[in-house]
Design a protein around this motif. Structure first.
Motif, short mmCIF file in Angstrom:
data_model
loop_
_atom_site.label_atom_id
_atom_site.label_comp_id
_atom_site.label_asym_id
_atom_site.label_seq_id
_atom_site.Cartn_x
_atom_site.Cartn_y
_atom_site.Cartn_z
N HIS A 9 0.75 -1.23 0.15
CA HIS A 9 0.54 -0.22 -0.13
C HIS A 9 1.03 1.31 -0.04
CE1 HIS A 9 -4.05 -1.94 -0.03
NE2 HIS A 9 -3.23 -3.00 0.89
N GLU A 10 1.64 1.10 0.16
CA GLU A 10 3.07 2.35 0.64
C GLU A 10 3.34 2.56 -0.77
OE1 GLU A 10 6.88 2.34 2.69
OE2 GLU A 10 5.39 1.40 4.75
N THR A 11 3.61 2.08 -1.68
CA THR A 11 4.00 1.34 -3.27
C THR A 11 2.49 2.24 -4.00
OG1 THR A 11 5.26 -0.11 -3.27
CG2 THR A 11 3.95 0.77 -5.34
N LEU A 12 1.99 1.43 -3.28
CA LEU A 12 -0.17 2.66 -4.34
C LEU A 12 0.05 4.16 -3.92
CD1 LEU A 12 -2.81 -0.29 -4.33
CD2 LEU A 12 -1.58 0.71 -5.92
N ALA A 13 0.06 3.86 -2.49
CA ALA A 13 0.05 5.83 -1.93
C ALA A 13 1.19 6.83 -1.70
CB ALA A 13 0.16 5.81 -0.78
N MET A 19 0.49 10.47 -9.55
CA MET A 19 -0.20 10.45 -10.44
C MET A 19 -1.62 11.01 -10.39
SD MET A 19 -0.13 6.72 -11.98
CE MET A 19 -0.64 7.05 -13.07
N GLU A 20 -1.64 11.67 -9.34
CA GLU A 20 -3.16 12.39 -9.16
C GLU A 20 -4.39 11.79 -9.58
OE1 GLU A 20 -1.37 16.21 -9.99
OE2 GLU A 20 -0.41 16.14 -7.88
N GLU A 21 -4.88 12.88 -10.95
CA GLU A 21 -5.99 11.99 -10.99
C GLU A 21 -5.81 11.31 -12.11
OE1 GLU A 21 -4.91 15.48 -13.14
OE2 GLU A 21 -4.83 15.73 -11.93
N ASP A 22 -4.87 11.04 -12.07
CA ASP A 22 -4.29 9.69 -13.93
C ASP A 22 -4.24 8.71 -12.30
OD1 ASP A 22 -4.37 11.49 -16.11
OD2 ASP A 22 -2.08 11.62 -15.78
N PHE A 23 -5.02 8.58 -11.73
CA PHE A 23 -4.17 7.35 -10.62
C PHE A 23 -5.09 6.19 -10.36
CE2 PHE A 23 -4.79 4.88 -6.95
CZ PHE A 23 -3.55 3.83 -6.53
N GLN A 24 -6.06 6.66 -10.20
CA GLN A 24 -7.73 5.66 -10.82
C GLN A 24 -7.96 5.10 -12.09
OE1 GLN A 24 -11.62 7.67 -10.12
NE2 GLN A 24 -13.06 6.01 -10.63
N ILE A 104 -8.22 -10.96 -4.74
CA ILE A 104 -7.67 -10.85 -4.09
C ILE A 104 -7.35 -9.42 -4.05
CG2 ILE A 104 -6.14 -10.39 -1.93
CD1 ILE A 104 -6.31 -14.01 -2.09
N VAL A 105 -6.17 -9.17 -5.10
CA VAL A 105 -6.08 -8.35 -5.47
C VAL A 105 -7.06 -6.79 -6.31
CG1 VAL A 105 -3.55 -6.77 -7.11
CG2 VAL A 105 -3.45 -8.59 -5.87
N LYS A 106 -7.49 -7.15 -6.72
CA LYS A 106 -8.52 -7.26 -7.50
C LYS A 106 -9.34 -6.14 -6.28
CE LYS A 106 -12.19 -7.06 -10.18
NZ LYS A 106 -13.77 -6.30 -9.46
N SER A 107 -9.98 -6.95 -5.54
CA SER A 107 -10.86 -6.72 -4.20
C SER A 107 -10.29 -5.29 -3.40
CB SER A 107 -11.17 -7.78 -2.89
OG SER A 107 -10.06 -8.78 -2.60
N GLN A 108 -9.15 -5.39 -3.01
CA GLN A 108 -7.86 -4.85 -2.12
C GLN A 108 -8.32 -3.17 -3.09
OE1 GLN A 108 -4.17 -6.06 -0.70
NE2 GLN A 108 -5.93 -7.40 0.27
N LEU A 109 -8.14 -3.44 -4.53
CA LEU A 109 -7.36 -2.16 -5.22
C LEU A 109 -9.22 -1.52 -5.21
CD1 LEU A 109 -5.86 -3.16 -7.67
CD2 LEU A 109 -4.90 -1.89 -6.31
N ILE A 111 -11.00 -0.34 -3.29
CA ILE A 111 -11.52 1.01 -2.14
C ILE A 111 -10.10 1.86 -2.85
CG2 ILE A 111 -10.91 -0.93 -0.18
CD1 ILE A 111 -8.16 0.55 0.15
N TYR A 112 -9.41 1.91 -4.04
CA TYR A 112 -9.11 3.39 -5.05
C TYR A 112 -10.12 3.60 -6.05
CZ TYR A 112 -4.79 1.65 -1.78
OH TYR A 112 -4.11 1.70 -0.96
N LEU A 113 -10.91 2.81 -5.73
CA LEU A 113 -11.81 3.50 -6.88
C LEU A 113 -12.97 4.81 -6.56
CD1 LEU A 113 -11.56 -0.15 -9.54
CD2 LEU A 113 -10.25 2.65 -9.45
#
Length: 113
Positions: A9-13, A19-24, A104-109, A111-113
């Motif tokens: 999650h540190e990598t994602l943060a 990336m700001e708005e491009d992250f999603q 599992i990864v998809k379910s955790q991702l 939360i970022y959408l």
């Protein structure tokens, strides 16, 4: 298992900050591309096409690494290495492991959408 075993999650943060708005869009692209890559691996394995399987696993490994999905990286590297060596037997279970880890990864991702 905790979430940290599946996604860094540190990598994602850090990605989210940079990336700001491009992250999603990055997350959405990873999720849609991943399903295709898994299908590509299954098709290549079923057809006995080691090089195609290696390429699909390599590609999925790279995109998984970009978002910090470390267990997916490990699983894809194993398939990639075996396909490169031409050892295709028993890889069905490896691809099932990849599919399960991806869910599992998809379910955790989500939360970022």
């Amino acid at each position: 298992m905790t979430g940290s075993n599946h996604i860094d999650h540190e990598t994602l943060a850090t990605l989210q900050e940079v990336m700001e708005e491009d992250f999603q869009r990055l997350i959405e692209t990873f999720l849609s591309d991943s399903q295709q890559r898994i299908q590509d691996m299954q098709k290549a394995l079923a057809a006995g096409l080691a090089e195609e399987l290696r390429r699909a696993a390599h590609s999925f490994k790279g995109s998984s690494s970009n978002i910090g999905a470390n267990e997916l990286v490990r699983l894809c590297k194993n398939v990639e290495d075996r396909a490169q060596a031409g050892i295709l037997q028993d890889l069905e279970s490896q691809i099932i492991d990849i599919k399960e880890e991806y869910q599992i990864v998809k379910s955790q991702l989500d939360i970022y959408l």
